[in-house]
Design an enzyme around this catalytic site. Structure first.
Site, PDB file in Angstrom:
ATOM      1  N   GLU A 298       0.761  -1.466  -0.161  1.00  0.00           N
ATOM      2  CA  GLU A 298       0.254   0.141  -0.094  1.00  0.00           C
ATOM      3  C   GLU A 298       0.858   0.576   0.338  1.00  0.00           C
ATOM      4  O   GLU A 298      -0.163   2.722  -0.986  1.00  0.00           O
ATOM      5  CB  GLU A 298      -0.581  -0.410   1.076  1.00  0.00           C
ATOM      6  CG  GLU A 298      -2.116   1.234   0.987  1.00  0.00           C
ATOM      7  CD  GLU A 298      -3.200   0.824   2.085  1.00  0.00           C
ATOM      8  OE1 GLU A 298      -3.310  -0.352   2.485  1.00  0.00           O
ATOM      9  OE2 GLU A 298      -3.470   1.502   2.768  1.00  0.00           O
ATOM     10  N   HIS A 327       7.839 -26.626   1.013  1.00  0.00           N
ATOM     11  CA  HIS A 327       6.859 -27.791  -0.090  1.00  0.00           C
ATOM     12  C   HIS A 327       5.655 -27.498  -0.548  1.00  0.00           C
ATOM     13  O   HIS A 327       4.746 -28.522  -1.201  1.00  0.00           O
ATOM     14  CB  HIS A 327       6.573 -28.903   0.468  1.00  0.00           C
ATOM     15  CG  HIS A 327       7.438 -29.625   1.728  1.00  0.00           C
ATOM     16  ND1 HIS A 327       7.767 -31.119   1.623  1.00  0.00           N
ATOM     17  CD2 HIS A 327       8.533 -29.103   3.690  1.00  0.00           C
ATOM     18  CE1 HIS A 327       9.317 -31.018   2.315  1.00  0.00           C
ATOM     19  NE2 HIS A 327       9.186 -29.805   3.300  1.00  0.00           N
ATOM     20  N   LYS A 441     -13.283   2.240  -1.091  1.00  0.00           N
ATOM     21  CA  LYS A 441     -14.077   3.093  -0.359  1.00  0.00           C
ATOM     22  C   LYS A 441     -15.024   3.528  -0.840  1.00  0.00           C
ATOM     23  O   LYS A 441     -15.741   3.468  -0.456  1.00  0.00           O
ATOM     24  CB  LYS A 441     -13.207   3.611   0.989  1.00  0.00           C
ATOM     25  CG  LYS A 441     -12.446   2.542   1.945  1.00  0.00           C
ATOM     26  CD  LYS A 441     -11.964   3.632   2.868  1.00  0.00           C
ATOM     27  CE  LYS A 441     -10.942   2.632   4.261  1.00  0.00           C
ATOM     28  NZ  LYS A 441     -10.339   3.769   5.143  1.00  0.00           N
TER      29      LYS A 441
END
Ligand code: PA5
Length: 472
Positions: A298, A327, A441
């Site tokens: 960000e 793995h 937003k």
């Protein structure tokens, strides 16, 4: 005297950065050169940071919170006494720090411990509005014995405010109109709506200081309240950050750990390594990667440079865990494209030693493990992975914590914050805004009918219709 007041102890807890595996060597002929690093305008970037420091108030947090810390300790004392569950309502910078620090510094199965071993309430952090998440929480807490801490710097984030509405409704039904012993607010001193609600409900309120953005807020009440409630020594955390503040003010860039990290990553980005893998070899540090991912992504993911030029800067953070992800992802890191830097977080001394017992002497391929410890095994696997990466030409470096304790976690958080700000200077972007997040937003507000967002709603409604051909 506390350990962190003893300079010799602090010196012993200093984080170590080993970046040999980034540099040109017989094993890594295409590694970076010292000239590539020092050619960057490192001293100028350091000077720019110094000039900006008065506005970067998160840099003061290790030093200026004595009074706040006392208030937090008082609040933590009554919460620890009264609550069985402590629930953080928040998202992004208001949640990732509390989660990371709790995982680092408390028992790995903290909530499952009996109360006397836990020493504090169970901790839950609700950083999503998946309807099932809230329902699942309500299945396991007793609302009358719960204290919520609603955290939002802006005081207006939809996710957090919706959770607040649910919590307040439940609390008023369960305990009556006075909910002040069940709800704590952490927010801006005047902006947004949470401060208004906090005043109306007479809540214990902590302030996110000006100049402290969400992702740089873990060392203010945003993170300190939950940490103190769960019994973490927040003074030691801040002392570690203060210690790192000193180290990251070193004016010799190549002796300054934040500059070195920023410079390594800048050279990496210049060479097209646009992925940064954070790979702790400790379960306790697992969520430091999540916190770091937000900080790095960000802060540095920006379209515009500070001069208005279009850059589309940034480096994609990837979270991995050693040895688990050996793995799953390490095959790609070792043989895949040369588009990544891997940062290992390693620990010298884990909080426990787990011996591997004697067994099956007739099966040598199993028996060779006997007599060793999990501590030796995890260290060997990290060293082996670093070797395999380097040998295959993939750059990597290690940050080592002598121990995982509040002091070293304070150091690590602060180091990453300063390194991110420093990388922002080298990239010539504003590391402290987030227009991309704000856009999402605003679109949410428009879609849900928030007053004042008619224009944005019209913009969304004017989107071209979706083509059915692309929907199966
Ligand atoms: O770093 C940031 O500013 C953001 O990620 C915020 O932390 C996040 O959007 C939540 O914002 P707020 O604390 O205002 O609710």
């Amino acid at each position: 005297m506390k350990d962190y007041q003893n300079p010799a102890w602090c010196q012993g807890m200093k984080l170590r950065i080993n970046y040999n595996n980034m540099m040109k060597s017989a094993l890594l002929p295409d590694g970076f050169t010292r000239e590539e690093l020092t050619r960057l305008p490192l001293s100028a970037a350091l000077a720019a940071m110094k000039a900006k420091r008065p506005a970067l108030r998160w840099m003061d947090l290790p030093h200026n919170q004595e009074e706040i810390v006392q208030q937090i300790e008082k609040t933590a004392a009554w919460v620890r006494e009264e609550a069985e569950a402590f629930v953080v309502l928040g998202i992004g910078g208001s949640a990732l720090g509390p989660i990371a620090v709790h995982q680092a510094l408390r028992h790995l199965n903290y909530n499952d411990l009996p109360k006397e071993k836990r020493g504090g309430p169970k901790l839950y952090v609700l950083d999503n509005v998946d309807p099932e998440r809230m329902a699942a929480l309500l299945d396991v807490i007793d609302i009358k014995k719960t204290v919520f801490n609603v955290i939002t710097k802006s005081g207006s984030t939809s996710e957090t405010m919706s959770q607040l509405l649910i919590a307040v409704d439940l609390l008023k039904k369960a305990v009556g109109e006075d909910i002040s012993r069940h709800l704590i607010a952490t927010t801006d001193k005047e902006k947004g709506n949470l401060i208004k609600i906090a005043r109306q409900e007479h809540l214990t309120t902590f302030i996110v200081p000006d100049g402290v953005g969400g992702r740089f807020s873990e060392l203010c009440p945003v993170g300190l309240v939950a940490a103190a409630v769960c019994g973490i020594d927040i003074r030691a955390l801040l002392a570690g950050a203060a210690y790192m503040d000193e180290l990251t003010q070193n004016e010799d860039p190549m002796s300054n750990p934040a500059c070195v990290i920023g410079a390594l990553q800048k050279v990496a980005m210049d060479r097209g390594m646009n992925i940064h893998v954070m790979m702790p070899y400790a379960d306790s540090l697992k969520y430091i990667s999540d916190w770091y991912a937000q900080l790095w992504a960000e802060s540095l993911g920006k379209k515009f440079g500070t001069d208005g030029s279009i850059l589309h800067a940034g480096q994609t953070p990837v979270k991995a865990l050693g040895v688990t992800d050996q793995h799953s992802q390490v095959q790609l890191y070792t043989e895949g494209p040369f588009d990544k830097v891997v940062t290992f977080l390693t620990v010298d001394k884990y909080r426990t030693v787990t011996p591997i017992p004697e067994g099956y002497p007739d099966i040598p391929d199993v028996h060779f493990l006997s007599g060793h410890t999990h501590n030796e095994l995890i260290a060997a696997e990290q060293a082996a992975t670093a070797y395999a990466l380097t040998k295959s030409g993939h750059v990597n470096y290690a940050i080592t914590l002598p121990e995982v304790n509040p002091f070293t976690i304070g150091e690590l958080l602060y180091l990453f914050e300063v390194a991110t700000a420093f990388a922002g200077e080298l990239l010539n972007i504003d590391a402290f805004d987030q227009p991309g997040v704000e856009e999402g937003k605003k679109a949410t507000y428009a879609l849900l009918g928030k007053p004042g967002f008619d224009e944005k709603r019209a913009e969304l409604n004017a989107r071209p219709a979706e083509d059915e051909a692309y929907i199966l």
